[in-house]
Design an enzyme around this catalytic site. Structure first.
Site, short mmCIF file in Angstrom:
data_model
loop_
_atom_site.label_atom_id
_atom_site.label_comp_id
_atom_site.label_asym_id
_atom_site.label_seq_id
_atom_site.Cartn_x
_atom_site.Cartn_y
_atom_site.Cartn_z
N HIS A 157 -14.14 -6.09 -4.58
CA HIS A 157 -14.02 -5.33 -5.81
C HIS A 157 -15.26 -5.42 -6.70
CE1 HIS A 157 -9.99 -5.94 -4.25
NE2 HIS A 157 -9.60 -4.89 -4.92
N GLU A 188 0.82 -1.21 0.00
CA GLU A 188 0.00 0.00 0.00
C GLU A 188 0.85 1.26 0.00
OE1 GLU A 188 -3.02 -0.02 -0.66
OE2 GLU A 188 -3.47 -2.14 -0.35
#
Length: 599
Positions: A498, A370
């Site tokens: 997602h 990240e």
């Protein structure tokens, strides 16, 4: 203020567009002025929309969902209007920069709303509701109400097939209520995409890769053929070990693998069952999970270690605001979206991550990954607004994956003091198998998610057959099956974030290819002569300098040209994966002798 902006934009669109004089072809100067205005308005609105989304994601209430939906709808109206106007400058002899910005304006939204009153608000409300339904999902199990985090922990550690089945089915039970809303949202985005000149939303997504959408689909299939034989070897080996563990009644030695036995809710990574499939002739001398606990790591310390990795490459430290504003652990006092993500709230220096980190190897990787997004965001912060993005969306993921891959190498763990000494080559197979259980097992999953959505968007699959089509693709590409018959109302795709959040997924499949290309290029630059899997980038400022040169380009040129800056290549190439894992593939072929591979 925002209403005034939208009203002013409507007037500006009429002024810049050729609508007032249809027979007069716009000039290059008018095209550039239009782009400059669009860029300024979108940039001005983006920070507001990002903050509204951050608040909803880190503090889920009816009010924050309303605020996010309102800002998202307004942003969609603004961006859709500019996208439609951009098409009117087709054929105008503009400079290359303006031409690229016009193209990016048309592709700005992944979920465009139809250009009619109320459509943007309806779509935004549906999307916020879907995301929040997923994020707040819970199911009953043994007298407790379990979150996804709870369920993931059980799947990772339990070896009781009855428990695994119950927990897997429990989490998937949160999805059926999303089916009707998902179908409505898909229909709205399809209508919006068609209004922008695309065949459907899938065609819009495939158009975002500096090539024809059909050519992109063919390119994806080419990449899969490069790595599919290796995946099938891994599948065959893992299935045999699961059969050894559970017997024929739970996991047959032929056919698909039972999805809930893989240690992961979506069977997208299998590393959690390493203890079940570990080689009998070679053992790993350490557990990264145990090392992190032993050395007193916390979510904050893992994040600081990730920052130190990038600092060792020459990147500047994270800003003070990162530590003040990021969410690193799951709060106990409110509902949040735990799915890890990196944020660039103001498109300049307000970078953050949002995650519910735990002290384990998986999240040690996650935090390195990240942060890669954040360093990429900062690298291109001086680009014009429309170029503030990665070369393609796969690049953004790949930069974090490159760091994550380094974070797991024994060389790096030794360099930062977690591991006393680097194991010898006798531990290469265990190490590569651990890596393959996550990296190679993921590839077909990364491929089929959007293949399913492309079928939905194109109309090939209707709402009544969502689940049937989902499992047909999961069987075709992953060789997986559910733990038992699925209910008639099942909507298993939406048990994956997602899907519920309408985030395109092909980027991850691409990223898993790019990261190994990036690794190969970096190690070649370093003059590394050993195996790729033992090459650590830690401390190499020369590598960081070249990497940053690529990142700083943002989306200012075709990704093929940007890839060349770093690796010298102009095409995505799966051969770097097979090169990295070659010793393991040879070993798997030997282990699979006598097995009936395939499904």
């Amino acid at each position: 203020m925002r209403s005034q902006l939208l009203a002013a934009t409507a007037v500006a669109l009429l002024a810049f567009g050729p609508a007032a004089a249809q027979d007069v072809k716009p000039t290059p100067a008018q095209a550039k002025a239009f782009v400059d205005k669009a860029e300024a308005d979108l940039a001005g609105f983006n920070e507001y929309a990002s903050k509204a989304s951050w608040v909803r994601a880190t503090y889920i209430t009816e009010d924050t969902q309303w605020l996010e939906a309102k800002s998202s709808a307004e942003q969609n109206v603004l961006a859709t209007g500019y996208a439609k106007q951009a098409a009117k400058y087709d054929g105008v002899a503009v400079d290359p920069v303006t031409a690229r910005k016009l193209k990016l304006l048309k592709l700005y939204l992944t979920s465009p709303a139809p250009d009619r009153p109320g459509a943007a608000a309806e779509l935004a409300a549906l999307q916020s509701k879907l995301d929040s339904t997923y994020s707040t999902g819970k199911f009953p199990y043994q007298g407790k109400s379990l979150t996804l985090n709870d369920a993931e922990d059980i799947l990772a550690r339990s070896r009781d097939p009855a428990e695994l089945k119950a927990v897997w089915e429990g989490w998937h039970s949160i999805a059926p209520p999303m089916k009707a809303d998902y179908a409505k949202a898909a229909a709205l985005t399809n209508e919006g995409a068609k209004g922008l000149g695309f065949a459907d939303t899938g065609a819009l997504w495939r158009s975002n890769y500096d090539m024809d959408p059909d050519a992109f689909a063919a390119e994806i299939d080419r990449l899969w053929t490069q790595v599919e034989p290796f995946y099938r070897n891994l599948h065959c080996y893992v299935r045999a070990r699961l059969n050894d563990k559970y017997g024929d009644t739970v996991q047959p030695r032929t056919g698909p693998i039972r999805a809930d036995l893989t240690g992961n809710m979506w069977a997208q990574s299998w590393g959690n069952i390493y203890d079940v499939v570990a080689p009998k002739t070679a053992a790993s001398s350490y557990s990264l999970d145990d090392l992190l606990v032993k050395h007193g790591y916390t979510p904050v310390k893992m994040t600081q270690t990730g920052e130190a990795f990038y600092s060792s490459l020459g990147f500047a430290p994270l800003p003070k605001t990162f530590w003040e504003r990021s969410m690193l652990e799951r709060p106990r006092d409110r509902e949040v979206t735990c799915h890890a993500s990196a944020w660039d709230v103001n498109d300049r220096d307000d970078i953050r991550i949002k995650a519910c980190l735990k002290v384990n190897a998986e999240d040690f990787y996650t935090v390195h990954h990240e942060l890669g997004h954040n360093y990429y965001q900062r690298a291109y912060s001086d680009q014009p607004f429309l170029f503030k993005g990665s070369a393609n969306d796969g690049f953004h993921e790949a930069v974090g994956d490159l760091a994550g891959m380094s974070a797991l190498t024994p060389t790096y763990l030794n360099q930062i003091g977690l591991l006393d000494k680097v194991p010898g080559p006798e531990e290469d197979i265990p190490y590569l198998l651990k890596m393959a259980l996550d990296k190679i097992a993921f590839l077909p999953f990364g491929l089929m998610i959007d293949k399913w959505r492309w079928q939905v968007f194109s109309g090939q699959v209707d709402q009544a057959h969502y689940n049937e089509a989902w499992w047909k693709l999961r069987n075709q590409y992953q060789g997986l099956a559910p733990p038992g018959p699925r209910p008639a109302d099942a909507f298993d795709p939406a048990a994956k974030y997602h899907i519920a959040a309408s985030v395109p997924y092909m980027r991850y499949f691409l990223a898993f290819n790019y990261e190994f290309q990036f690794q190969r290029a970096a190690c070649k630059q370093m003059g590394w002569k050993g195996p790729l899997h033992r090459c650590s980038l830690y401390g190499r400022k020369d590598v960081g300098e070249k990497l940053n040169a690529m990142l700083a380009l943002g989306n200012s040129q075709p990704w093929q040209d940007t890839l060349k800056v770093y690796s010298g290549e102009t095409r995505t190439d799966g051969s770097a994966i097979t090169e990295y894992f070659k010793p393991l593939n040879v070993w798997l072929i030997q282990q699979n002798k006598g097995e009936h591979c395939g499904w």
